[in-house]
Design an enzyme around this catalytic site. Structure first.
Site, PDB file in Angstrom:
ATOM      1  N   ARG A 223      40.491  20.343  12.984  1.00 10.68           N
ATOM      2  CA  ARG A 223      40.937  19.861  11.666  1.00 10.68           C
ATOM      3  C   ARG A 223      40.252  18.535  11.333  1.00 10.68           C
ATOM      4  O   ARG A 223      39.927  18.262  10.183  1.00 10.68           O
ATOM      5  CB  ARG A 223      42.463  19.709  11.655  1.00 10.68           C
ATOM      6  CG  ARG A 223      43.203  21.032  11.794  1.00 10.68           C
ATOM      7  CD  ARG A 223      44.693  20.825  11.933  1.00 10.68           C
ATOM      8  NE  ARG A 223      45.425  22.073  12.107  1.00 10.68           N
ATOM      9  CZ  ARG A 223      45.702  22.628  13.277  1.00 10.68           C
ATOM     10  NH1 ARG A 223      45.295  22.053  14.404  1.00 10.68           N
ATOM     11  NH2 ARG A 223      46.372  23.758  13.342  1.00 10.68           N
TER      12      ARG A 223
ATOM     13  N   ASP B 207      53.708  24.448  13.225  1.00  9.88           N
ATOM     14  CA  ASP B 207      53.655  24.343  14.691  1.00  9.88           C
ATOM     15  C   ASP B 207      55.062  24.570  15.267  1.00  9.88           C
ATOM     16  O   ASP B 207      55.231  25.223  16.298  1.00  9.88           O
ATOM     17  CB  ASP B 207      53.150  22.961  15.124  1.00  9.88           C
ATOM     18  CG  ASP B 207      51.938  22.520  14.320  1.00  9.88           C
ATOM     19  OD1 ASP B 207      50.867  22.346  14.892  1.00  9.88           O
ATOM     20  OD2 ASP B 207      52.075  22.361  13.084  1.00  9.88           O
TER      21      ASP B 207
ATOM     22  N   ARG C 272      55.829  28.130  15.170  1.00 10.56           N
ATOM     23  CA  ARG C 272      55.115  28.835  16.248  1.00 10.56           C
ATOM     24  C   ARG C 272      55.856  28.649  17.577  1.00 10.56           C
ATOM     25  O   ARG C 272      56.035  29.597  18.335  1.00 10.56           O
ATOM     26  CB  ARG C 272      53.679  28.300  16.356  1.00 10.56           C
ATOM     27  CG  ARG C 272      52.814  28.777  15.205  1.00 10.56           C
ATOM     28  CD  ARG C 272      51.491  28.051  15.083  1.00 10.56           C
ATOM     29  NE  ARG C 272      50.742  28.596  13.947  1.00 10.56           N
ATOM     30  CZ  ARG C 272      49.783  27.951  13.298  1.00 10.56           C
ATOM     31  NH1 ARG C 272      49.444  26.739  13.650  1.00 10.56           N
ATOM     32  NH2 ARG C 272      49.169  28.539  12.287  1.00 10.56           N
TER      33      ARG C 272
ATOM     34  N   HIS D 154      49.712  16.995  12.963  1.00 13.64           N
ATOM     35  CA  HIS D 154      49.457  18.428  12.797  1.00 13.64           C
ATOM     36  C   HIS D 154      48.007  18.614  13.226  1.00 13.64           C
ATOM     37  O   HIS D 154      47.085  18.584  12.433  1.00 13.64           O
ATOM     38  CB  HIS D 154      49.656  18.859  11.335  1.00 13.64           C
ATOM     39  CG  HIS D 154      49.186  20.272  11.092  1.00 13.64           C
ATOM     40  ND1 HIS D 154      49.720  21.363  11.739  1.00 13.64           N
ATOM     41  CD2 HIS D 154      48.207  20.773  10.290  1.00 13.64           C
ATOM     42  CE1 HIS D 154      49.103  22.457  11.345  1.00 13.64           C
ATOM     43  NE2 HIS D 154      48.174  22.128  10.468  1.00 13.64           N
TER      44      HIS D 154
HETATM   45  P1  NAD Z   1      39.521  28.081   0.939  1.00 12.71           P
HETATM   46  O1  NAD Z   1      38.108  27.696   1.166  1.00 12.71           O
HETATM   47  O2  NAD Z   1      39.902  29.510   0.958  1.00 12.71           O
HETATM   48  O3  NAD Z   1      40.015  27.470  -0.454  1.00 12.71           O
HETATM   49  C1  NAD Z   1      39.861  26.136  -0.796  1.00 12.71           C
HETATM   50  C2  NAD Z   1      39.846  26.059  -2.319  1.00 12.71           C
HETATM   51  O4  NAD Z   1      39.848  24.668  -2.684  1.00 12.71           O
HETATM   52  C3  NAD Z   1      38.635  26.708  -2.948  1.00 12.71           C
HETATM   53  O5  NAD Z   1      39.040  27.668  -3.895  1.00 12.71           O
HETATM   54  C4  NAD Z   1      37.900  25.533  -3.611  1.00 12.71           C
HETATM   55  O6  NAD Z   1      37.231  25.880  -4.818  1.00 12.71           O
HETATM   56  C5  NAD Z   1      39.057  24.565  -3.867  1.00 12.71           C
HETATM   57  N1  NAD Z   1      38.620  23.188  -4.047  1.00 12.71           N
HETATM   58  C6  NAD Z   1      37.789  22.461  -3.250  1.00 12.71           C
HETATM   59  N2  NAD Z   1      37.637  21.210  -3.757  1.00 12.71           N
HETATM   60  C7  NAD Z   1      38.388  21.143  -4.881  1.00 12.71           C
HETATM   61  C8  NAD Z   1      38.638  20.122  -5.820  1.00 12.71           C
HETATM   62  N3  NAD Z   1      38.067  18.908  -5.709  1.00 12.71           N
HETATM   63  N4  NAD Z   1      39.456  20.393  -6.854  1.00 12.71           N
HETATM   64  C9  NAD Z   1      40.032  21.609  -6.987  1.00 12.71           C
HETATM   65  N5  NAD Z   1      39.830  22.622  -6.117  1.00 12.71           N
HETATM   66  C10 NAD Z   1      39.017  22.404  -5.071  1.00 12.71           C
HETATM   67  O7  NAD Z   1      40.384  27.254   2.023  1.00 12.71           O
HETATM   68  P2  NAD Z   1      41.870  27.607   2.507  1.00 12.71           P
HETATM   69  O8  NAD Z   1      41.810  28.526   3.660  1.00 12.71           O
HETATM   70  O9  NAD Z   1      42.665  27.962   1.321  1.00 12.71           O
HETATM   71  O10 NAD Z   1      42.339  26.161   3.068  1.00 12.71           O
HETATM   72  C11 NAD Z   1      42.661  25.078   2.193  1.00 12.71           C
HETATM   73  C12 NAD Z   1      43.094  23.865   3.007  1.00 12.71           C
HETATM   74  O11 NAD Z   1      44.354  24.135   3.645  1.00 12.71           O
HETATM   75  C13 NAD Z   1      42.130  23.512   4.157  1.00 12.71           C
HETATM   76  O12 NAD Z   1      41.976  22.117   4.235  1.00 12.71           O
HETATM   77  C14 NAD Z   1      42.846  24.053   5.384  1.00 12.71           C
HETATM   78  O13 NAD Z   1      42.440  23.402   6.574  1.00 12.71           O
HETATM   79  C15 NAD Z   1      44.282  23.725   5.015  1.00 12.71           C
HETATM   80  N6  NAD Z   1      45.307  24.413   5.793  1.00 12.71           N
HETATM   81  C16 NAD Z   1      46.381  23.667   6.168  1.00 12.71           C
HETATM   82  C17 NAD Z   1      47.395  24.231   6.909  1.00 12.71           C
HETATM   83  C18 NAD Z   1      48.567  23.368   7.313  1.00 12.71           C
HETATM   84  O14 NAD Z   1      49.414  23.750   8.152  1.00 12.71           O
HETATM   85  N7  NAD Z   1      48.698  22.174   6.750  1.00 12.71           N
HETATM   86  C19 NAD Z   1      47.335  25.582   7.291  1.00 12.71           C
HETATM   87  C20 NAD Z   1      46.234  26.329   6.873  1.00 12.71           C
HETATM   88  C21 NAD Z   1      45.211  25.735   6.127  1.00 12.71           C
END
Ligand code: NAD
Length: 309
Positions: free
Chosen positions: A86, A148, A151, A175
């Protein structure tokens, strides 16, 4: 209740589905810098909505479209590719949050909005969003270790032969790779973990505990290897957090929010009471000396990463 979701990739879409299925919101607006993707997601989700609760789902072309939102969920930014941590997303996603938060704040009521952060590395993004938004820390909430913790409860439940609902347990801290399993505070059916294991004759050896820790910390890596990203678990976690806020439930969730003073300011997950105003109280769980020291180390890692952006 109007909700805005910024970033409609795998996670944003799963969040929209889970939020829609709570039946608690009347309108969801989707914004993504890829407007075609946002429109397509709104179309697909709108079709799904005809089979369930009557929720208006629209893609918006700019931030004016989020006006009137009570809760804004930030799920934009790069996700981990197989083998990435991450923290590898730090600089890229700090830029994403810097781009998004001021635009969000220009279009919401700062006296009532709640920001929910999902973007990784989660805790650092919570610190950044809180600073940029100038909102009270209680109203800038990261999903933190909710996933987490889920899980951990699932793995324990399978091993102990009870429902996850009967297990109270917390993963705290970052996280991320330095998260801490707080073994000392786990209770099952009101009994301490060791007492429960003794009564049901399930030995919880050091090796078993180490295997559980490994599986909790590596769950996301395994899922990313198998299906490219994680989305269902986090979608459900965000919807659960949102439900807790909307219904003012005062449930205890391991969410991440900025707390502490002076050199100790950090966003990390601890068990916190959550309601309509966001985080109401933070609890200091029972911990062994080793767990306390691991939690301090986790906090230092988050602070160091925040200093890099
Ligand atoms: P993804 O690539 O499928 O989607 C990301 C989206 O963000 C894309 O559609 C992109 O166009 C958009 N984007 C990027 N920059 C932008 C901006 N400046 N303004 C508006 N939109 C923007 O990625 P994902 O799988 O959906 O993951 C998204 C985030 O969530 C990642 O950082 C991932 O690590 C995080 N995540 C967090 C957890 C958690 O437990 N907190 C769990 C899973 C994923």
């Amino acid at each position: 209740m109007k909700i805005a979701i910024i970033g409609v990739g795998s996670v944003g879409s799963a969040v929209a589905t889970a939020v829609k299925n709570t039946g608690l919101v009347h309108e969801i607006v989707l914004f993504d810098r890829d407007s075609i993707r946002a429109r397509a997601a709104a179309e697909d989700l709108g079709h799904a909505a005809t089979f369930g609760f009557d929720v208006k789902i629209n893609a918006v072309a700019n931030y004016r479209g989020i006006r009137g939102s009570d809760i804004v969920i930030i799920a934009a930014g790069a996700n981990q590719k197989p083998g990435e941590t991450r923290t590898d997303l730090l600089q890229n996603n700090a830029e994403v949050v810097r781009d998004i938060v001021p635009r969000v704040m220009a279009n919401v009521d700062p006296k009532r909005v709640i920001l929910i952060l999902v973007t990784n590395p989660l805790d650092v993004m919570v610190m950044l969003a809180q600073k940029l938004s100038n909102l009270p820390p209680a109203r800038v909430i990261g999903t933190g270790t909710m996933l987490d913790t889920a899980r951990l409860r699932t793995i324990l439940a399978r091993g102990l032969g009870v429902s996850p609902q009967s297990i109270h347990s917390y993963v705290i801290g970052e996280h991320g790779d330095s998260s801490v399993i707080d073994w000392s505070s786990i209770t099952v059916g009101g009994l301490g973990l060791d007492d429960f294991c003794h009564q049901v004759k399930v030995p919880l050896t050091t090796t078993v505990r180490e295997t559980i820790e490994y599986r909790v910390r590596n769950a996301a890596y395994e899922i990313i290897r198998g299906r490219g990203a994680t989305w269902d678990g986090i979608g459900a976690a965000v919807a659960d957090l949102m439900k807790c806020v909307i219904n003012d439930e005062h449930r205890i969730l391991t969410v991440s929010t900025v707390s502490g003073t002076g050199h100790n300011i950090v966003a990390m997950s601890l068990p916190r009471v959550v309601g309509a105003d966001g985080v109401i109280t933070t609890l200091n769980p029972k911990m062994s000396a080793t767990e306390s020291s691991a939690l301090r180390r986790s906090a230092r890692i988050i602070q160091k990463n925040f200093a890099k952006i």
